[in-house]
Design a protein around this motif. Structure first.
Motif, mmCIF file in Angstrom:
data_model
loop_
_atom_site.group_PDB
_atom_site.id
_atom_site.type_symbol
_atom_site.label_atom_id
_atom_site.label_comp_id
_atom_site.label_asym_id
_atom_site.label_seq_id
_atom_site.Cartn_x
_atom_site.Cartn_y
_atom_site.Cartn_z
ATOM 1 N N ARG A 66 -2.744 2.530 3.237
ATOM 2 C CA ARG A 66 -3.611 2.749 2.737
ATOM 3 C C ARG A 66 -3.340 1.836 1.446
ATOM 4 O O ARG A 66 -2.259 1.723 0.740
ATOM 5 C CB ARG A 66 -4.089 3.769 1.759
ATOM 6 N N VAL A 67 -4.200 0.795 1.485
ATOM 7 C CA VAL A 67 -4.562 -0.255 0.612
ATOM 8 C C VAL A 67 -5.664 -0.330 0.518
ATOM 9 O O VAL A 67 -6.816 -0.729 0.879
ATOM 10 C CB VAL A 67 -4.246 -2.157 1.693
ATOM 11 N N GLU A 86 5.374 3.243 -2.188
ATOM 12 C CA GLU A 86 4.670 2.195 -1.401
ATOM 13 C C GLU A 86 5.416 1.684 -0.774
ATOM 14 O O GLU A 86 6.498 1.710 -1.134
ATOM 15 C CB GLU A 86 4.933 1.459 -3.884
ATOM 16 N N GLY A 146 0.862 -1.095 -0.271
ATOM 17 C CA GLY A 146 -0.120 -0.011 0.230
ATOM 18 C C GLY A 146 1.090 1.399 -0.131
ATOM 19 O O GLY A 146 1.843 1.618 -0.322
ATOM 20 N N ARG A 147 0.342 2.562 0.236
ATOM 21 C CA ARG A 147 0.440 3.386 0.639
ATOM 22 C C ARG A 147 0.810 4.344 1.845
ATOM 23 O O ARG A 147 -0.464 4.159 2.479
ATOM 24 C CB ARG A 147 0.591 4.480 -0.770
#
Lengths: 360, 386, 271, 281
Positions: free
Chosen positions: A322-323, A345, A305-306
């Motif tokens: 956040r995925v 990422e 995620g990020r």
């Protein structure tokens, strides 16, 4: 080291199917519990969970609808509060505003007809023990600071010489720093006096600091009882796990391949053992057990995620990863802080043994 | 900034309050020179202030009529003395006050004799002109109009004490120790003073000596100590009817008539056969005289009203106003008399009215009234609680 | 505390309190009975039942005039006293200022004072000033006693008023008048409304102050007193009964209105 | 004048003006009238103390004593009658509490003369009580026109003036404080004595004061119910202003009554912080 005194002495207080209803509402629902002599037992739960009602029943200020309360094996349901060898420290402290510090502390002794000189001697002794200056003896109790009032309330309760002390969230209205000090003092007093303490709070953090054992209440039921460590590491349901603090609680179900599937993260997770009969529930992952993975690192469970944002939590830093649409939180000590940039990422992962599967 | 805004708003609030207050105070004296042709204020005994008497006058004149009733003469006169001559147009009190007090003190003004005197012609013989109490000392000025009158001594329940016994025994009823706790006293300060004088055996309307004052003091204490109840007319009648008391001091047609009209014919005003009053009389009677107040801005309706109540039909209404029932001077006029039913005549004891009036002296001003009143009130206090 | 004992105690408290209520209303019931008879003097059991005195009372121009006077006084007293008392209450409960504690005690003094003596004092004062007495002077006399009562009633509401609400409204751009109309007034309204009810009813029912200060005008309580003393008729219990019902209607109705108003306000905020 | 720039004093102005013109000035007028020669109707005369001399040499002390004694008795009886009701309003009636309070308020708005007359109708021979008893053959003496019924009437009239301050007082006792005392071993009686009573004392004292002061000024009870079995001081004042035509004497009596009342009120009220009693926490 946690000394579980419950193993040393027999139970001083036994609750058997203790129930209290108010009309259609069942505030306390068939609770069974043993509290050991000398134990510091904390009942923790959100407001409205029935913990205050339960405590008031134990103290004798509320009548049980059904069930029994046994003190050293003797049923005390019908013994009124003023004849129970127990004493309560109230949330509001309930100090007598028309009395001095000394008179407040001496109140239970006065009621018993203890002679004034002895009363004063004992009051001063308690004040020393609770670090209240001697010249406060004649001070108007309404002129004392919050911390001082706490100590007066505790001294007054101790002056009653109860076998069990009940505490109804006495520290909830106090600022953080003072609360921390008082928590420690309370624990010291518990050591010094060796009395049984039953404490209720909505703060699990507070419960963790002081208690020998913790009972978690939800909607009138006691849903888990255990040492702070047990509660923290092996919550038995989603409520307990969420109550402990920021955790990742991921809805999962069993896929056709017999593996755990999360729709939110569009991923499969693995745990050491899926209990027999488990069809769906939540996977609980504590954020500090999650690692940022390097390009070569392998992990039993893995997500990409990020990093969306980071929050400093004193000694630790929390990251929101956040995925897709879902969010996963990760916590690291400052020394092990994430070094990449926001929106980069990243891959995160955790060991299956560090996650807990709850069925609700 | 915040503070300044708040301040200004508060200032506005407070100015509004001041304005309201000013309006409240300012309104008090607003009617100084108002047009008074459509208003009439009457200070009177109970009866003239009743709806039956005033409503027709209100309807016919379209005027605002205000009437306040008090139950004793000195208080009404006091109110004029205190400056209320500016307020009232008519004052209705008992016979001696106009001639002996109010006219000399310039509290009332004379009437136009020519236009009013003819009304006296049609009254009962005792009121024929020049009737003493309607005139001033010089005999020139007409000071007021007469209407209601009646004997006023004491009232008995004839089921308990027969009329004959009551008349024969006279005021000694109240000296008789056996009657302790059986009687009431109608609270009416000046009349109570008269009656205690008479019970003590002397004439209240004549100057008196030390011995009589001493007797008065002793009698006042005794009479009040033995009374079961002191109270107003309603209380006396209710107590007589209920049987709480057998008789009460200070009363007559005026007080007993409402009970009689209600069917309680056993309640009867009594005038004793004899007593220590002028000419060996035992009773005291009253005649109301209505006068125009010496109001600098007297309503023209005042005289209108005086004439209005002389009308036979209105006179009958006055006699049978809501609260108490009384004979009126106009009963000599057949047009008026025929309006009285038998029950009404029974209520006002018409059968014995003449003889009772004959056995009574007329109400008068008591010399040393203040002193006797003080003695009486003091006696009342001393025996209170007993 | 054992439930049984508590229930028993609560039962006793209920019983006693209802007995006290009965005690308070028993005379009113007797008055009602006395108004329902056609005879002048009351005997029980009633032999001649009838409504004639009700008819007489309602048809009387005299009584209509009395109602007009009483209502004029009560309405003036209500309006003026609520205005003065609103500011008075803000000074009493809202602002901190030097001398406030003395001010609070001064406000209480007239309430703690025998009204008949106050009435006499006002009469002497008006007399010394040479004022004409009328219903207007009675309005002033009533204000002396009623404004402090209403100030107390509104103060209780003001105590629970959070001044931050006004500040928040200013902060959101409202003008002073808007703040007063949109925040202060609605929030204090229940208190103001109870104050109005009290002002109206206390003025309506007042006897000792009216007695000395109305001049030629007569209020209902004065008329009742005069009738009781001299010309008693069952018109007295008729008016007394009307009075009790009127007060009950206004108070219970007013209370219902406040409840309804609160509920609808909560309803608004939910929408 | 700087003070008037603050919102507090400024808001107080209208009320203070009213008190000045409508309360302080009339009281001064009474004092003025008490110092003019007997039986005069104007203030502008040579001052004299003869009225006071008259009061002290006469029998007016009897009325004062009656008024004070009956007021004191009224307060005592009211304390006992009202306490359970006040307790109920605060702790027992729950959602009915407001309704019950209103029930206790309504009679306040009907003048006391009329309500007392209702009691006459109840107690008089052949009235509601004795008339009913008569139908079943019991005919006791009526209770009217006695001293004790005067006390009864005063208890009746002044009940709300004790009840409401007392209720306010009891509502000032936090439940937890009572629980704490009970929990610390106190019996019900000890809780009452050590916690309830002292903490509700401000309200109770105000109730005592209010009902006492108003009862000292009572007049109608002795007249309507008592058949003037006792003469309270207000009756003396009334007589002086009416029958006796002696305003200065009435004023002197009023001034003495005002002194008693005023001193009592000021002494008692000094001890209290009204903010705490009326709601500011």
């Amino acid at each position: 080291m946690t000394r579980s005194q419950s193993t040393i002495h027999g139970p001083i207080l036994e609750l058997r199917k203790l129930t209290r209803t108010f009309g259609a509402l069942t505030a306390v629902n068939a609770i069974d519990l043993d509290i050991a002599e000398g134990e510091f037992f904390t009942i923790v739960g959100p407001s409205g969970s029935g913990k205050t009602t339960m405590l008031r029943m134990l103290a004798g200020m509320e009548q049980a609808t059904s069930g029994d309360i046994l003190l050293r094996g003797k049923r005390i349901n019908d013994v009124p509060a003023n004849r129970r060898p127990t004493c309560m420290v109230f949330q509001s402290l309930a100090l007598f505003p028309h009395r001095t510090v000394g008179q407040n502390i001496e109140f239970p002794m006065k009621i018993r007809g203890v002679d004034p000189a002895k009363r004063k001697e004992r009051a001063l002794q308690l004040m020393r023990q609770l670090r209240l200056p001697e010249n406060y003896y004649g001070k108007n109790v309404t002129k004392c600071s919050g911390g001082e009032r706490q100590r007066v309330a505790l001294a007054r309760a101790l002056a009653y010489d109860p076998e069990i002390l009940f505490f109804d969230e006495p520290l909830s209205a106090i600022d953080y720093k003072l609360r921390k000090t008082l928590e420690r003092e309370l624990k010291d007093i518990h050591r010094e006096t060796g009395k049984t303490f039953v404490y209720i709070t909505h703060s699990l953090e507070e419960a963790m600091v002081m208690s020998d054992r913790i009972g978690v209440m939800q909607a009138g039921r006691l849903i888990q009882v255990g040492t702070p460590n047990q509660i923290y590491s092996t919550p038995t349901n989603r409520f307990v796990s969420e109550f402990i603090g920021d955790v990742n609680v991921i809805p999962v179900h069993i896929g056709p391949n017999g593996k755990l599937i999360s729709d939110d993260f569009a991923a499969e997770f693995s745990v050491p053992k899926i209990p027999v009969g488990f069809t769906g529930g939540h996977l609980v992952v504590r954020p500090e057990f999650v690692r940022f993975l390097g390009s070569g690192d392998a992990s039993e469970n893995r997500l990409t995620g990020r990093v969306y944002n980071e929050y400093a939590l004193g000694s630790r830093i929390q990251y929101q990863v956040r995925v897709g649409e879902a969010v996963f939180i990760v916590e690291k000590l400052r020394q092990q802080a994430y070094t990449g940039g926001l929106d980069d990422e990243v891959a995160i992962g955790w060991s299956g043994a560090d996650s807990i599967l709850v069925s609700d | 900034m915040m503070e300044r805004r708040t301040s200004r708003r508060s200032f506005m609030q407070q100015s509004a309050g001041l304005a309201a207050l000013a309006a409240g105070v300012g309104g008090l004296s607003a009617r100084a020179f108002a047009d008074r042709s459509k208003e009439l204020n009457i200070l009177c005994w109970e009866g003239y202030n009743s709806a039956q008497v005033l409503d027709p006058f209100r309807e016919s004149t379209g005027a605002t009529v205000k009437a306040e009733s008090l139950t004793n003469d000195p208080t009404m006169i006091d109110r004029l003395r205190a400056g209320e001559t500016k307020v009232w147009d008519l004052i209705n009190v008992n016979n001696p006050w106009a001639r002996k007090v109010m006219f000399p003190e310039k509290l009332i003004k004379p009437l136009d004799r020519a236009s009013m005197e003819p009304y006296f012609e049609k009254m009962l013989p005792m009121f024929k002109p020049p009737y003493k109490w309607a005139m001033d000392d010089s005999g020139k000025e007409l000071l007021g109009m007469c209407q209601r009158f009646g004997p006023y001594s004491y009232v008995v329940n004839t089921d308990k004490i027969s009329r004959k016994t009551a008349e024969d025994q006279g005021w000694d009823l109240f000296n008789d120790a056996a009657n302790a706790g059986k009687y009431g006293i109608l609270d009416s300060a000046d009349w109570n003073v008269f009656n205690i004088c008479v019970i003590a055996g002397f004439d209240p309307f004549k100057p008196r000596g030390e011995a009589e004052v001493a007797k008065f003091t002793e009698t006042a204490k005794k009479v009040f100590k033995n009374a079961k109840v002191v109270g107003d007319i309603a209380t006396m009648n209710q107590a007589l009817i209920a049987g709480e008391i057998d008789f009460h001091m200070t009363g007559g047609t005026y007080s007993a008539s409402p009970a009689r009209a209600d069917g309680h014919q056993n309640i009867r005003g009594i005038t004793p056969l004899k007593g220590p009053l002028e000419g060996g009389k035992g009773g005291i009677s009253w005649i109301e005289v209505t006068s125009t107040v010496n109001n600098p801005d007297l309503s023209p309706l005042a005289v209108e009203f005086l004439k209005h109540v002389q009308d036979p039909a209105v006179a009958h209404t006055v006699a049978f106003a809501e609260g108490t029932f009384n004979p009126v001077a106009q009963m000599a006029n057949p047009d008026c008399f025929k309006l009285f039913t038998k029950d009404e005549l029974d209520a006002i004891q018409w059968d014995s009215l003449d003889e009772e009036m004959a056995r009574s002296v007329e109400y008068d001003v008591v010399p040393d009234y203040d002193k006797l009143l003080e003695i009486m009130n003091s006696a009342k206090r001393e025996v209170s609680g007993g | 505390m054992e439930a049984k004992q508590t229930n028993w105690r609560n039962g006793l408290v209920w019983t006693w309190s209802l007995a006290v209520v009965a005690f308070l209303y028993l005379p009113s019931v007797c008055l009602l009975l006395a108004s329902l008879t056609d005879s002048r003097y009351f005997t029980f059991p009633i032999t001649k039942w009838g409504l004639s005195w009700w008819a007489k009372t309602f048809n009387s121009l005299e009584i209509h005039a009395l109602f007009k006077t009483s209502i004029s006084i009560a309405l003036c007293v209500t309006v003026i006293s609520v205005v003065i008392a609103l500011f008075g209450a803000l000074a009493f409960a809202r602002y901190e200022w030097k001398g406030r504690s003395i001010y609070q005690k001064i406000v209480l003094l007239p309430i703690f004072f025998p009204q008949s003596v106050l009435g006499l004092a006002l009469l002497l004062w008006f007399n010394a000033l040479g004022l004409d007495l009328s219903w207007k002077s009675a309005v002033f006399a009533h204000l002396v006693w009623i404004v402090p009562v209403v100030t107390l009633v509104i103060s209780i509401q003001v105590y629970s008023f959070d001044p931050a609400l006004e500040e928040a409204a200013y902060d959101l751009g409202a003008t002073r008048w808007q703040v007063f109309r949109e925040v202060t007034l609605p929030v204090l309204f229940p208190g103001i409304f109870s104050g109005m009810l009290f002002a109206f009813l206390l003025s309506w029912g007042n006897f000792p102050l009216s007695l000395f200060t109305t001049g030629a005008d007569t209020t209902i309580p004065e008329y009742l007193y005069a009738k009781m003393v001299a010309g008693y008729t069952p018109g007295v219990p008729v008016l007394g009964t009307v009075n009790t019902f009127g007060a009950a209607f206004l108070l219970l109705g007013g209370y219902g209105l406040i409840l309804w108003w609160r509920r609808s306000r909560i309803g608004d905020s939910k929408e | 004048m700087a003070m008037l720039r603050q919102p507090g004093p400024r808001n107080a102005i209208p009320l203070m003006l009213l008190m000045l013109v409508g309360f302080a000035a009339p009281l001064l007028a009474v004092i003025g009238f008490s110092l003019v020669p007997a039986r005069s109707f104007s203030l502008w005369q040579m001052p004299t103390l003869e009225n006071y001399a008259g009061v002290f040499s006469g029998t007016n002390y009897i009325s004062f004593v009656y008024s004070l004694v009956f007021a004191a008795l009224t307060v005592i009886v009211l304390a006992v009658v009202c306490y359970p009701v006040a307790l109920g309003l605060v702790r027992v009636f729950g959602k009915w509490s407001m309704f019950m309070s209103l029930l206790f308020t309504i009679p306040l708005f009907v003048s006391e003369n009329v309500r007392l007359y209702g009691w006459v109708l109840f107690f008089i021979k052949n009235g509601v009580l004795l008339g009913t008893l008569k139908t079943i053959g019991i005919e006791p003496e009526s209770w009217l026109f006695t001293q004790s019924i005067i006390l009864f009437g005063m208890v009746y009239v002044y009940l709300p003036f004790m009840l409401f301050p007392m209720t306010l007082g009891i509502s000032m006792v936090p439940k937890e404080t009572r629980d704490a005392a009970f929990d610390l071993g106190a019996t019900r009686w000890q809780v009452f004595r050590e916690v309830d009573l002292p903490l509700s004392m401000p309200g109770i004292t105000i109730g005592f004061l209010l009902s006492f002061v108003l009862a000292v000024g009572a007049i109608a009870e002795a007249k309507v119910l008592g058949g003037q079995r006792i003469i309270p001081v207000t009756h003396d004042i009334e007589i002086a202003f009416t029958y006796a035509q002696n305003w200065p004497m009435g004023s002197a009596l009023s001034v003495l009554l005002m002194l008693v009342v005023g001193v009592l009120v000021l002494v008692v009220l000094r001890r209290f912080d009204l903010d705490t009693i009326l709601g500011k926490k």
